[in-house]
Scaffold this motif. Structure first.
Motif, PDB file in Angstrom:
ATOM      1  N   HIS A 352       4.910  26.451  75.703  1.00 50.67           N
ATOM      2  CA  HIS A 352       6.212  26.759  75.095  1.00 50.67           C
ATOM      3  C   HIS A 352       7.075  25.497  75.016  1.00 50.67           C
ATOM      4  CE1 HIS A 352       7.312  26.363  79.206  1.00 50.67           C
ATOM      5  NE2 HIS A 352       8.532  26.826  79.055  1.00 50.67           N
ATOM      6  N   CYS A 353       6.569  24.389  75.557  1.00 49.93           N
ATOM      7  CA  CYS A 353       7.266  23.098  75.483  1.00 49.93           C
ATOM      8  C   CYS A 353       8.563  23.063  76.278  1.00 49.93           C
ATOM      9  CB  CYS A 353       7.549  22.676  74.045  1.00 49.93           C
ATOM     10  SG  CYS A 353       6.118  22.684  73.003  1.00 49.93           S
ATOM     11  N   THR A 358       6.246  19.978  79.430  1.00 50.07           N
ATOM     12  CA  THR A 358       6.013  18.834  78.549  1.00 50.07           C
ATOM     13  C   THR A 358       5.680  17.601  79.379  1.00 50.07           C
ATOM     14  OG1 THR A 358       7.504  19.791  76.925  1.00 50.07           O
ATOM     15  CG2 THR A 358       7.051  17.435  76.703  1.00 50.07           C
ATOM     16  N   CYS A 370       1.963  23.524  70.319  1.00 51.72           N
ATOM     17  CA  CYS A 370       3.359  23.830  70.663  1.00 51.72           C
ATOM     18  C   CYS A 370       3.766  25.219  70.173  1.00 51.72           C
ATOM     19  CB  CYS A 370       4.288  22.813  70.013  1.00 51.72           C
ATOM     20  SG  CYS A 370       3.855  21.120  70.419  1.00 51.72           S
ATOM     21  N   TRP A 371       4.318  25.981  71.087  1.00 50.58           N
ATOM     22  CA  TRP A 371       4.745  27.351  70.785  1.00 50.58           C
ATOM     23  C   TRP A 371       6.129  27.555  71.412  1.00 50.58           C
ATOM     24  CZ3 TRP A 371       0.555  31.487  70.173  1.00 50.58           C
ATOM     25  CH2 TRP A 371       1.105  32.717  69.831  1.00 50.58           C
ATOM     26  N   PRO A 372       7.160  26.880  70.859  1.00 50.89           N
ATOM     27  CA  PRO A 372       8.493  26.958  71.492  1.00 50.89           C
ATOM     28  C   PRO A 372       9.088  28.349  71.376  1.00 50.89           C
ATOM     29  CG  PRO A 372       8.623  25.792  69.409  1.00 50.89           C
ATOM     30  CD  PRO A 372       7.166  26.059  69.652  1.00 50.89           C
ATOM     31  N   GLN A 377      13.303  23.778  73.658  1.00 53.60           N
ATOM     32  CA  GLN A 377      11.854  23.741  73.419  1.00 53.60           C
ATOM     33  C   GLN A 377      11.501  23.327  71.980  1.00 53.60           C
ATOM     34  OE1 GLN A 377      11.015  27.735  74.688  1.00 53.60           O
ATOM     35  NE2 GLN A 377      11.756  27.318  76.755  1.00 53.60           N
ATOM     36  N   GLU A 381       9.236  20.152  71.039  1.00 57.98           N
ATOM     37  CA  GLU A 381       8.091  20.257  70.126  1.00 57.98           C
ATOM     38  C   GLU A 381       8.124  19.115  69.099  1.00 57.98           C
ATOM     39  OE1 GLU A 381       8.118  23.433  67.219  1.00 57.98           O
ATOM     40  OE2 GLU A 381       5.973  23.209  66.878  1.00 57.98           O
ATOM     41  N   THR A 382       9.316  18.825  68.580  1.00 62.57           N
ATOM     42  CA  THR A 382       9.433  17.744  67.586  1.00 62.57           C
ATOM     43  C   THR A 382       8.956  16.424  68.178  1.00 62.57           C
ATOM     44  OG1 THR A 382      11.323  18.892  66.666  1.00 62.57           O
ATOM     45  CG2 THR A 382      11.082  16.588  66.044  1.00 62.57           C
ATOM     46  N   ARG A 385       5.057  16.645  68.503  1.00 59.35           N
ATOM     47  CA  ARG A 385       4.351  16.690  67.215  1.00 59.35           C
ATOM     48  C   ARG A 385       4.610  15.453  66.357  1.00 59.35           C
ATOM     49  NH1 ARG A 385       6.801  21.411  64.355  1.00 59.35           N
ATOM     50  NH2 ARG A 385       7.799  19.580  63.527  1.00 59.35           N
ATOM     51  N   GLY A 393       1.879  22.062  65.814  1.00 52.25           N
ATOM     52  CA  GLY A 393       2.646  23.303  65.932  1.00 52.25           C
ATOM     53  C   GLY A 393       1.906  24.430  65.220  1.00 52.25           C
TER      54      GLY A 393
END
Ligand code: UDP
Length: 468
Positions: A352-353, A358, A370-372, A377, A381-382, A385, A393
Motif C-alpha cells: 500500500h506504500c 516503502t 504499488c497499491w496505495p 501513499q 507511489e509516485t 514508480r 502501479g
C-alpha cells in the motif's frame, strides 16, 4: 551529572509508533533513559505483545495517557480521534510529566514528539523542557504540511485546508506534481476529517518553530528535492529494527513468525509478499480479485490478511480457495515484515506504500507493485514508480476494481524485467550507506544523541556540524 531522561510521544497509529519506537531504542542503546508514552488503548496492545517484554532493559518505561475517548469508541474515526487528542491530551501530558518529575529518580530533560502531536512540543516549551520534533513519514509529505500557508495564499486550499479546485500542484520544479485532493490532510473522504487534520497541520508547523531539532525518518538519497526546500529538516533514517540487529517493537498485533520457516523452503527470489499495513480496508469484490490473482500467478505468495482488513468482520476467501492454493500460498494475520522483506526468497512487494513499508522494501532492494489506499501513499507511489523507477502501479477497470488479470499481468511485467530489481539494488546501496558509520543519517543521529547527553549544548544549527 544527572542521566538524561527523554519522553517520547507518537501519534496513536501503528505506522507512527513503530519508527519513533526505533528512535527510542537507539537512545536506550546509548544509555539514555526513555519514557515512551502511548495512548491507553495502544499501550495495552503494545505491552501485550511478547516481543516488547524481551527487548527493553530498565532504561525504557512504557506509560500511557488517555486519548479522551471512551474505551468503546471507534478510533478508526480519525476525525473524532484527532479532535479528542487536540482537546484533551495536552493537560494529561503535563500532569504525567509533573508526576514523573516528583516520583521518578530523574526529571524529564527532553521531549521528542511526533510532529503530528505538535501540542506536546508546546507543553515542553511551557515546562522549560528541551524538545525535538520527529516526522515518521516522507519529507515530501512534510514539505506540503510546512507549505500550508503558501497553499492558502496561492488559492489552492481555503483557510480550513479544504481544496478550492481539484487540480495538480507542484511545490518545486524537482518535486513530482500531486493532486490538491491528495495532500496529507485533503485525502480523506469526510470534510470533517479534512478540517480536523488541517488543525493538526497548523499545530505541527507552529511546533516546528519551537523545536531545537526536526528529525526525519528519511534520507537525502531518497528525496533530495524535498529536503532542499526546508534545510532545517534533518535526515536520520531509515530507522529500522535491523539497524539494531534486534526484533521489532511497538507492534499492535502479535506477529506470526511461522512464515519464516515457510520462506526458507521457497526458491530464492520467488515469493510475492503482499501486505497493506495497519489501516487499509478492502471491499469483498476487490479482496476476492486479489486472492484469485495470487492463485493465477502460479508463484509462491505470502499474504498478510489483517483482522478487519475487509469490511466484513472476517475476510471470506473464494470457495475452496485455501485448499486450492495449498502450501504455495501462506496467509498470516500479521507478519514479522522487516524479517520477511530481508528474506532471500522474496521477489517483490505488493504494498500500500505506507512510508515505513516503502523504506523497508527499499532497504532490502525489492521491486514494488504499488497499491496505495490513502494519505501520503499516493505520493510514495509516485516516488517508487516515477522517480526511483523501482516499481509499477495498477490500473482500475470501469467499476473501480483492480482485476485479477491486471494484477497477474503486472506481477509478470515486474518480475520479467530485470531493470526494476537492478534499480532497487542500486537505491538500496545508497540508502543503507547513509545509516552506516560516516553516512549522513548516522552523523545526524550521533549529533542529536550527543546533544541529549550534554545539557550545555543549545541550538543545533550553529553548534554542531549538520549533515544535509
Ligand atoms: N507491519 C508488520 N507486519 C505486517 C504488516 C505491517 O510488521 O504484517 C509493519 C510494517 O513493517 C511497517 C508498519 O507495520 O513498519 C506499517 O507502517 P506503514 O507506514 O507501512 O503503513 P501504515 O500501517 O501506517 O498504513
Amino acid at each position: 551529572m544527572a542521566r538524561p531522561h527523554v519522553l517520547v510521544i507518537p501519534y496513536p497509529a501503528q505506522g507512527h509508533v513503530i519508527p519513533i519506537m526505533e528512535l527510542a531504542q537507539c537512545l536506550v542503546k546509548q544509555g539514555i533513559k526513555v519514557t515512551f508514552v502511548n495512548t491507553e488503548v495502544n499501550h495495552k496492545l503494545v505491552t501485550s505483545n511478547s516481543l516488547v517484554k524481551d527487548g527493553f532493559g530498565d532504561l525504557m518505561q512504557l506509560v500511557s495517557v488517555p486519548d479522551g475517548l471512551e474505551p468503546w469508541e471507534d478510533r478508526s474515526d480519525l476525525c473524532k480521534l484527532t479532535t479528542s487528542i487536540l482537546q484533551t491530551m495536552s493537560c494529561k501530558l503535563e500532569e504525567l510529566i509533573e508526576t514523573i518529575n516528583k516520583e521518578d529518580s530523574s526529571n524529564v530533560t527532553c521531549i521528542i514528539a511526533d510532529d503530528c502531536m505538535g501540542w506536546a512540543i508546546k507543553v515542553a516549551k511551557k515546562m522549560g523542557i528541551r524538545r525535538a520534533a520527529f516526522w515518521p513519514a516522507s519529507v515530501a509529505t512534510l514539505a506540503y504540511v510546512m507549505s500550508f500557508q503558501k497553499l492558502i495564499d496561492d488559492g489552492i486550499v481555503n483557510n480550513n485546508g479544504v481544496p478550492i479546485n481539484d487540480q495538480m500542484i507542484q511545490l518545486s520544479e524537482s518535486m513530482p506534481p500531486i493532486k490538491s485532493t491528495n495532500l496529507p490532510w485533503t485525502c480523506f473522504q469526510e470534510l470533517g476529517t479534512v478540517k480536523a487534520f488541517f488543525k493538526v497541520v497548523v499545530e505541527a508547523v507552529e511546533a516546528a518553530s519551537l523545536t531545537e531539532w526536526f528529525l526525519c525518518n528519511s534520507t537525502t538519497e531518497l528525496e533530495p528535492a524535498a529536503f532542499s526546500l526546508y534545510p532545517q529538516l534533518l535526515p536520520i533514517g531509515p530507522l529500522l529494527a535491523s539497524n539494531r540487529l534486534a526484533d521489532q517493537a511497538g507492534h499492535f498485533w502479535q506477529e506470526d513468525a511461522t512464515c519464516l520457516p515457510w520462506l526458507d523452503q521457497q526458491p530464492s527470489c520467488s515469493v510475492i509478499y503482499v501486505a497493506f499495513g495497519s489501516f487499509t480496508i478492502f471491499n469483498q469484490t476487490q479482496f476476492e480479485e486479489l486472492a484469485l490473482a495470487l492463485e493465477l500467478s502460479n508463484r509462491p505468495f505470502l499474504w498478510v490478511v489483517r483482522p478487519g482488513m475487509t469490511k466484513e468482520t472476517t475476510a471470506s476467501f473464494p470457495e475452496g480457495y485455501v485448499e486450492r492454493v495449498g502450501s504455495r500460498g501462506r496467509i498470516v494475520s500479521w507478519a514479522p515484515q522487516q524479517k520477511v522483506l530481508a528474506h532471500p526468497s522474496v521477489a517483490c512487494f505488493v504494498s500500500h506504500c505506507g512510508w515505513n513499508s516503502t523504506l523497508e522494501g527499499v532497504t532490502n532492494g525489492l521491486p514494488f507493485l504499488c497499491w496505495p489506499y490513502f494519505a501520503d501513499q499516493f505520493d510514495n507511489e509516485t516516488y517508487i514508480r516515477d522517480i526511483w523507477k523501482t516499481g509499477l502501479g495498477f490500473n482500475k477497470d470501469e467499476a473501480g476494481i483492480i482485476t485479477r488479470g491486471e494484477i497477474k499481468g503486472k506481477v509478470e511485467q515486474l518480475l520479467g524485467d530485470n531493470s526494476f530489481k537492478a534499480k532497487a539494488m542500486d537505491i538500496k546501496e545508497k540508502v543503507t550507506s547513509t545509516i552506516k558509520e560516516g553516512g549522513c543519517s548516522h552523523k545526524n543521529l550521533g549529533n542529536f544523541i550527543e546533544w541529549i547527553h550534554n545539557k550545555d549544548t543549545y541550538a543545533p544549527y550553529n553548534q554542531v556540524e549538520i549533515c544535509e
